[in-house]
Design a protein around this motif. Sequence first.
Motif, PDB file in Angstrom:
ATOM      1  N   ALA A   1       8.616  -3.569   7.499  1.00  0.00           N
ATOM      2  CA  ALA A   1       8.779  -4.134   6.164  1.00  0.00           C
ATOM      3  C   ALA A   1       9.919  -3.428   5.446  1.00  0.00           C
ATOM      4  O   ALA A   1      10.369  -2.346   5.860  1.00  0.00           O
ATOM      5  CB  ALA A   1       7.491  -4.012   5.358  1.00  0.00           C
ATOM      6  N   THR A   2      10.383  -4.052   4.380  1.00  0.00           N
ATOM      7  CA  THR A   2      11.431  -3.494   3.526  1.00  0.00           C
ATOM      8  C   THR A   2      10.934  -3.470   2.089  1.00  0.00           C
ATOM      9  O   THR A   2      10.398  -4.467   1.601  1.00  0.00           O
ATOM     10  CB  THR A   2      12.715  -4.333   3.604  1.00  0.00           C
ATOM     11  N   ILE A   3      11.112  -2.334   1.430  1.00  0.00           N
ATOM     12  CA  ILE A   3      10.750  -2.192   0.017  1.00  0.00           C
ATOM     13  C   ILE A   3      12.023  -1.911  -0.771  1.00  0.00           C
ATOM     14  O   ILE A   3      12.824  -1.053  -0.383  1.00  0.00           O
ATOM     15  CB  ILE A   3       9.739  -1.055  -0.199  1.00  0.00           C
ATOM     16  N   GLU A   4      12.217  -2.632  -1.879  1.00  0.00           N
ATOM     17  CA  GLU A   4      13.392  -2.446  -2.723  1.00  0.00           C
ATOM     18  C   GLU A   4      12.964  -2.175  -4.166  1.00  0.00           C
ATOM     19  O   GLU A   4      12.089  -2.857  -4.696  1.00  0.00           O
ATOM     20  CB  GLU A   4      14.290  -3.686  -2.693  1.00  0.00           C
ATOM     21  N   LEU A   5      13.597  -1.182  -4.765  1.00  0.00           N
ATOM     22  CA  LEU A   5      13.389  -0.861  -6.176  1.00  0.00           C
ATOM     23  C   LEU A   5      14.741  -0.871  -6.878  1.00  0.00           C
ATOM     24  O   LEU A   5      15.753  -0.472  -6.294  1.00  0.00           O
ATOM     25  CB  LEU A   5      12.742   0.516  -6.344  1.00  0.00           C
ATOM     26  N   GLU A   6      14.751  -1.310  -8.135  1.00  0.00           N
ATOM     27  CA  GLU A   6      15.979  -1.309  -8.922  1.00  0.00           C
ATOM     28  C   GLU A   6      15.783  -0.477 -10.185  1.00  0.00           C
ATOM     29  O   GLU A   6      14.713  -0.514 -10.805  1.00  0.00           O
ATOM     30  CB  GLU A   6      16.382  -2.739  -9.292  1.00  0.00           C
ATOM     31  N   PHE A   7      16.843   0.256 -10.542  1.00  0.00           N
ATOM     32  CA  PHE A   7      16.822   1.117 -11.717  1.00  0.00           C
ATOM     33  C   PHE A   7      18.122   0.938 -12.494  1.00  0.00           C
ATOM     34  O   PHE A   7      19.171   0.651 -11.899  1.00  0.00           O
ATOM     35  CB  PHE A   7      16.698   2.592 -11.308  1.00  0.00           C
TER      36      PHE A   7
ATOM     37  N   GLN B   1       0.815  -1.213   0.000  1.00  0.00           N
ATOM     38  CA  GLN B   1       0.000   0.000   0.000  1.00  0.00           C
ATOM     39  C   GLN B   1       0.852   1.268   0.000  1.00  0.00           C
ATOM     40  O   GLN B   1       0.315   2.373  -0.099  1.00  0.00           O
ATOM     41  CB  GLN B   1      -0.924   0.011   1.218  1.00  0.00           C
ATOM     42  N   PHE B   2       2.166   1.112   0.108  1.00  0.00           N
ATOM     43  CA  PHE B   2       3.071   2.261   0.128  1.00  0.00           C
ATOM     44  C   PHE B   2       3.575   2.530  -1.285  1.00  0.00           C
ATOM     45  O   PHE B   2       3.990   1.608  -1.990  1.00  0.00           O
ATOM     46  CB  PHE B   2       4.257   1.994   1.058  1.00  0.00           C
ATOM     47  N   LYS B   3       3.556   3.789  -1.662  1.00  0.00           N
ATOM     48  CA  LYS B   3       4.038   4.179  -2.983  1.00  0.00           C
ATOM     49  C   LYS B   3       5.414   4.833  -2.850  1.00  0.00           C
ATOM     50  O   LYS B   3       5.574   5.825  -2.132  1.00  0.00           O
ATOM     51  CB  LYS B   3       3.068   5.156  -3.651  1.00  0.00           C
ATOM     52  N   VAL B   4       6.394   4.259  -3.542  1.00  0.00           N
ATOM     53  CA  VAL B   4       7.745   4.815  -3.550  1.00  0.00           C
ATOM     54  C   VAL B   4       8.042   5.321  -4.955  1.00  0.00           C
ATOM     55  O   VAL B   4       7.962   4.564  -5.923  1.00  0.00           O
ATOM     56  CB  VAL B   4       8.792   3.760  -3.139  1.00  0.00           C
TER      57      VAL B   4
ATOM     58  N   ALA C   1      19.147  13.150  -6.865  1.00  0.00           N
ATOM     59  CA  ALA C   1      18.010  12.237  -6.957  1.00  0.00           C
ATOM     60  C   ALA C   1      17.131  12.458  -5.734  1.00  0.00           C
ATOM     61  O   ALA C   1      17.628  12.761  -4.646  1.00  0.00           O
ATOM     62  CB  ALA C   1      18.471  10.786  -7.026  1.00  0.00           C
ATOM     63  N   THR C   2      15.837  12.318  -5.926  1.00  0.00           N
ATOM     64  CA  THR C   2      14.873  12.484  -4.845  1.00  0.00           C
ATOM     65  C   THR C   2      14.018  11.234  -4.738  1.00  0.00           C
ATOM     66  O   THR C   2      13.559  10.702  -5.750  1.00  0.00           O
ATOM     67  CB  THR C   2      13.965  13.701  -5.091  1.00  0.00           C
ATOM     68  N   ILE C   3      13.823  10.778  -3.507  1.00  0.00           N
ATOM     69  CA  ILE C   3      13.006   9.592  -3.250  1.00  0.00           C
ATOM     70  C   ILE C   3      11.837  10.009  -2.369  1.00  0.00           C
ATOM     71  O   ILE C   3      12.036  10.553  -1.280  1.00  0.00           O
ATOM     72  CB  ILE C   3      13.830   8.490  -2.567  1.00  0.00           C
ATOM     73  N   GLU C   4      10.624   9.774  -2.854  1.00  0.00           N
ATOM     74  CA  GLU C   4       9.419  10.104  -2.101  1.00  0.00           C
ATOM     75  C   GLU C   4       8.694   8.819  -1.712  1.00  0.00           C
ATOM     76  O   GLU C   4       8.548   7.910  -2.531  1.00  0.00           O
ATOM     77  CB  GLU C   4       8.483  10.993  -2.926  1.00  0.00           C
ATOM     78  N   VAL C   5       8.257   8.768  -0.465  1.00  0.00           N
ATOM     79  CA  VAL C   5       7.499   7.622   0.036  1.00  0.00           C
ATOM     80  C   VAL C   5       6.154   8.132   0.521  1.00  0.00           C
ATOM     81  O   VAL C   5       6.087   8.984   1.411  1.00  0.00           O
ATOM     82  CB  VAL C   5       8.241   6.904   1.178  1.00  0.00           C
TER      83      VAL C   5
END
Length: 228
Positions: free
Chosen positions: A190-196, A155-158, A206-210
């Motif tokens: 919890a842990t959320i991981e994104l790859e780019f 339910q979390f948007k990163v 770079a900016t990261i919004e959660v």
Amino acid sequence: MRLTDRVTPRCWLLRRCPAVLATVLLIAPPSLAFKTPLSSEAVREAYFLGQRHDGSYERLLGEYVKQLPPPKSGPYFSSVELSTPFLQMIEYSSRQSNYNAQQAALDYHRFGKEIVRVVVEIRLTQSYGQFVATTNSQSDATSALVPRPHDFWKQFKVQVYNSEGPLSPSASRGHANSSCGRAGCALIGATIELEFPATAFASDSATIEVDPPEGDRVSVNFDLSSIR
């Protein structure tokens, strides 16, 4: 020729120097992000840093991880990490035994395309805990507390941005974190991981919004010109 005639050309140049210097500064390229792909020297340096086991990796990690303060309410984003190919190579080397620089170079090429990994750590709080209230659909009254689903992190948007706009991840995943003891296990976060693709980070920031389902949105900025 008079003395004033001799110095006139030189004085003219000196008067123009500030303007010339300003022009040079304006056209000088800005500081860019970390270099990708890694050079053979960078891979070798990452290998040695990972093998030192003297706290060097842990100290360096502080440049890539932003520790955040607890919120007044809602879930707690305890840290946001931006892991570059250089940091990933150090971390990989630190986990290897009977390892050498030649093998590190081979492993680096075996890994394929370089990626940047973004990791968001979520912790439950008193206001956003391991139990959630259910409601009676007929009366809209709270009826019971049930365990929070272990996939609540979905339910979390990163969202990650570079200087040109939002980026789309090439891969994403997440998992719940629990604390276990004699009485059993309890959900703690919890842990959320994104790859780019690493090439997506060509600018110097770079900016990261959660954005959580409850509580305040968090925005974290990284100066990519100060890391490798």
